[in-house]
Design a protein around this motif. Structure first.
Motif, mmCIF file in Angstrom:
data_model
loop_
_atom_site.group_PDB
_atom_site.id
_atom_site.type_symbol
_atom_site.label_atom_id
_atom_site.label_comp_id
_atom_site.label_asym_id
_atom_site.label_seq_id
_atom_site.Cartn_x
_atom_site.Cartn_y
_atom_site.Cartn_z
ATOM 1 N N ASP A 1 0.831 -1.197 0.000
ATOM 2 C CA ASP A 1 0.000 0.000 0.000
ATOM 3 C C ASP A 1 0.872 1.256 0.000
ATOM 4 O O ASP A 1 1.728 1.422 0.877
ATOM 5 C CB ASP A 1 -0.910 -0.004 1.228
ATOM 6 N N ARG B 1 -7.356 -3.063 3.528
ATOM 7 C CA ARG B 1 -6.187 -2.597 2.772
ATOM 8 C C ARG B 1 -5.093 -3.665 2.757
ATOM 9 O O ARG B 1 -4.439 -3.874 1.731
ATOM 10 C CB ARG B 1 -5.665 -1.294 3.365
ATOM 11 N N HIS C 1 -5.690 -6.295 0.214
ATOM 12 C CA HIS C 1 -5.250 -5.999 -1.155
ATOM 13 C C HIS C 1 -3.786 -6.376 -1.332
ATOM 14 O O HIS C 1 -3.389 -6.905 -2.385
ATOM 15 C CB HIS C 1 -5.459 -4.524 -1.466
ATOM 16 N N ASP D 1 -3.691 -9.982 -1.899
ATOM 17 C CA ASP D 1 -4.040 -10.277 -3.290
ATOM 18 C C ASP D 1 -2.806 -10.198 -4.185
ATOM 19 O O ASP D 1 -2.570 -11.073 -5.050
ATOM 20 C CB ASP D 1 -5.082 -9.284 -3.809
#
Length: 485
Positions: A184, A230, A233, A236
């Motif tokens: 992030d 977050r 993600h 992922d």
């Protein structure tokens, strides 16, 4: 025999229980833990360890080599590092590493085989290509790195390119560990580590193209601005890379111990409940995608050596965490490096001045250490079995150590009964088994057999410095990210 697989019930129970079970606990990469090492021991401790190791020839060795230099500071980091852009400093360090290797190998008397080696830091790839070649040449002069062994290195994906990856393969490394922490951008900005996903993917692709046997990624949860969504993600993106192994460490904010952490905005850190949600959702996602929960912070694909070792009851722990080759004497080289040799733990000086000063005097740079007692050996085996394979076979332990388990550990068994009531263990005649829930809180189980913690409880002392030194951490949700003591 190994622990049963995690399931949704275990994760649900963990979520409910984690808020109630709270206490400081070591990671047990050694026993006694590093906070129990004695400062300034007589150098004979190290000499005796190496002499005993020499007598054990031709048994192979494990080896850890510490490169402390980093070009930039990561605010979260608790490792022993030196921040510098002066690459001339590493040339001197390499020279002194050679001196230390010569002293160690001289006591061992023979060119011992190394079945497992690991370069950590800092940033090992801070060394330029010629320095890396020199260090590897020195290692092969004084030791014999087995061609079929495990030889790994920690790398910063921001500091390597295709040519450097090819060099690592040429030098004989077959495993790489990549620091990621979080993809992030806002989190990266907050921890002063900007690392785009594409940059990391290029390194992973290069490692695979060059035939590295294993690629491992390190993540950290509990960093500023993280939420379960977050961080999901980031997971992922990690799954798109499909690393062979994953380490998911928890961040502990200890600015009084690590000055760079003072630059982290405490108000941006996730609250306790959110941090627990990040952990649970990460475990759920990784296991649903086929990763095996090895224990503590570690995950691996089912065909990875760690997962195979766990299934076969051969998993072990050393200062790098879970390992398939932790049963060998481990030699530590470089500042702050720890060796585990012939029933002794030895740790090198933590500063360059002390390290260079000792070697200038022709002596090993010993700063701390301890010789294990018979009780230490017994409890290390018990803690290792619990943390690695989840089962204690009591008759086998009694036979190996000549004890009556129930009589020797009557107080510990009483404590285990309380953990059994919480569903962490099952106590049966001749066997203690860690449950799937207990695997998520396995340090809490292992702590029952830590005699030093019992002594502390009976004789209260200020353990603040001890906890900081060993990576001790609240069981609930704030363990420290620190791989090197």
């Amino acid at each position: 025999m190994t622990s049963p697989a995690l399931d949704r019930r275990a994760l649900s129970d963990f979520r409910a229980l984690a808020g109630r079970i709270d206490g400081n606990g070591p990671r047990y990469t050694s026993y006694p833990t590093a906070d129990r090492f004695r400062n300034g021991p007589d150098l004979s401790l190290y000499h005796d360890a190496l002499d005993a190791c020499r007598a054990d020839a031709p048994a192979p060795l494990s080896l850890y080599l510490h490169i402390p230099f980093c070009e930039n500071i990561c605010y979260y980091c608790g490792c022993n590092k030196i921040i510098t852009r002066d690459h001339g400093r590493s040339a001197r360090y390499v020279s002194y590493l050679g001196r230390e290797m010569a002293l160690v190998a001289g006591r061992l008397d023979t060119r011992r085989q190394v079945i497992q080696s690991h370069w950590g830091g800092g940033t090992p790839t801070f060394l330029n290509p010629e320095e890396m070649r020199r260090v590897m040449a020195l290692l092969n002069t004084h030791f014999a790195l087995a061609a079929d062994g495990e030889h790994s290195i920690e790398i910063d994906p921001r500091r390597v390119d295709q040519d450097r990856m090819a060099l690592l393969a040429e030098l004989g490394f077959n495993r790489v560990s990549l620091g990621v922490q979080d993809f992030d951008p806002e989190v990266q900005q907050a921890i002063h580590r900007i690392q785009p996903f594409e940059e990391t993917r290029a390194v992973v692709d290069a490692a695979r193209a060059l035939g590295f046997r294993s690629v491992s990624l390190d993540l950290i949860y509990g960093l500023p601005h993280q939420t379960a969504a977050r961080f999901g993600h980031t997971i992922d993106q990690v799954l798109a890379l499909r690393p062979d192994r994953l380490s998911v460490y928890s961040y502990a904010h200890l600015p009084h111990v690590f000055k760079p952490q003072r630059r982290i905005d405490e108000n941006a850190l996730p609250p306790a409940g959110e941090k627990l949600d990040i952990l649970v959702s990460t475990i759920e996602r990784l296991t649903a995608e086929g990763y095996v929960y090895i224990g503590m912070d570690h995950f691996a694909l089912p065909d990875d050596d760690l997962a195979v070792a766990q299934r076969e009851g051969r998993l072990q722990r050393n200062f790098q965490g879970y390992s398939t080759h932790a049963g060998y004497d481990q030699v530590g080289l470089g500042i702050s490096a720890i060796g585990a040799i012939a029933g002794r733990y030895v740790q090198n000086a933590r500063t360059l001045d002390d390290y260079y000063g000792a070697l200038d005097q022709g002596r090993l740079p010993l700063a701390r250490g301890v010789a294990m007692t018979a009780d230490d050996h017994l409890r290390r085996e018990i803690i290792g079995d619990l943390m690695c394979n989840g089962v204690l076979e009591l008759p086998a332990i009694e036979a190996r150590h000549g004890i009556d388990f129930d009589r020797t550990f009557s107080a510990e068994l009483a404590d285990l009964d309380r953990l059994a009531a919480d569903g962490l263990v099952r106590c049966e005649p001749g066997r203690i088994t860690v449950t799937p829930l207990g695997r998520l809180l396995v340090r809490r189980v292992a702590m029952v057999f830590d005699r030093y913690l019992r002594d502390d409880a009976a004789r209260p002392v200020d353990n603040g410095a001890r906890a900081a030194n060993d990576g001790a951490q609240p069981i609930r949700i704030v363990p420290r990210y620190s791989r090197v003591v």
